[in-house]
Design a protein around this motif. Sequence first.
Motif, short mmCIF file in Angstrom:
data_model
loop_
_atom_site.label_atom_id
_atom_site.label_comp_id
_atom_site.label_asym_id
_atom_site.label_seq_id
_atom_site.Cartn_x
_atom_site.Cartn_y
_atom_site.Cartn_z
N GLU A 36 1.00 -1.24 0.00
CA GLU A 36 0.05 -0.09 -0.01
C GLU A 36 0.79 1.22 0.21
N ILE A 83 -3.32 -1.55 -6.63
CA ILE A 83 -3.68 -2.27 -5.51
C ILE A 83 -3.56 -3.84 -5.57
N LYS A 87 -0.23 -6.12 -4.15
CA LYS A 87 -0.62 -6.93 -2.99
C LYS A 87 -0.51 -8.33 -3.40
N ALA A 199 -7.28 5.99 -4.88
CA ALA A 199 -6.12 5.36 -4.08
C ALA A 199 -5.90 5.90 -3.12
N PRO A 201 -6.62 7.96 -0.22
CA PRO A 201 -7.17 7.75 0.94
C PRO A 201 -7.00 6.43 1.45
N TYR A 202 -6.82 5.15 0.73
CA TYR A 202 -6.64 3.83 1.36
C TYR A 202 -5.26 3.57 1.60
N THR A 203 -4.48 4.00 0.82
CA THR A 203 -2.83 3.57 0.72
C THR A 203 -2.28 4.61 1.89
N GLN A 205 -2.95 5.62 4.67
CA GLN A 205 -2.89 5.16 5.86
C GLN A 205 -1.78 4.44 6.47
N TYR A 206 -1.25 3.67 5.37
CA TYR A 206 0.07 2.88 5.69
C TYR A 206 1.34 3.48 5.85
#
Length: 310
Positions: A36, A83, A87, A199, A201-203, A205-206
């Motif tokens: 991510e 993503i 992954k 993408a 907002p999701y990635t 956070q990592y």
Amino acid sequence: MRKIFKAHAAVFSANFIYGVNFFIAKGIMPDYFSPEAAIFFRILVATLLFWAFFIWKGAELIDRKDILRFMVCGLCGVAVNQIMFFKGLNLSTPVNSAIIMTSSPVIVFAFAALLKQEKVSWSRMLGIVFGATGALLLITQKGNALAGLHAPNVWLGNLLMLGNASFFAVYLALVKPLMKKYDTMTVITWVFTFGCVFALPYTGQYLPDVDFPNIPLNIWLSLAFVIVFTTFLAYLLNTVGLQTLRASTVSFYIYAQPLVAGLVNVFLDVETFTLTMLFSFILVCSGVFLVGRKAPLPAKSPVDQPVETT
């Protein structure tokens, strides 16, 4: 003829980069970057590069009625596609990932045929068989030389790679009408812009999990390759190819990726060049020719209606 040659050269160059990328992207995960976190930098920096080039070249406005299609292309071709790829590659091996990715041309052809963008013929189906056979022969020869790499869940990784191939197939079919209407940079810039919106907002956070001070220079250089070459340049080259070639023809060049991976092994003295590699290359080239050529038009009779061709 020159325009067609340039289109094929652009798509082949993109897939050459993708073939090398299997090794480079695998090397940065998971010890230094999570999938991510790598995606966050890949999409964000590439989008900024596209916008810089887009503004320098001369920005082109898009019609409001096309915004939804651009959004779906960004979701399928950038956000979900990337993503699933990272992954899946993190969980599986480059060899397994290459095997799964060879399903992409079949998915593209089926989806495009469903949208009546492609014409089904025996020669084009035979071309798919030739390409798949060449790729699988090469992969089978390589065996499990890379199985020692980090691959904690090969089955799930392969499933994610199949999802990646499927979403990219949808993207290639949906973006084709936009290529006929807008300039190359207009399409790719807006596709990445919407992909970035989906993408990041999701990635993002990592990012706190990344140990930035202890990342060595070679890993930063690998990430730079993924961003500049695999993302910015390769997407641009594929988009150039889509302006002239069918979506199924562009996707079919994915069969060159296992060949490139084999040549990388030769360069690294992992393997020597074999007759199987040569035969695989011949099969891939033959398949590209059969899938890419236009079907001959039937002879017209006085009562014939105009025939629509692709």
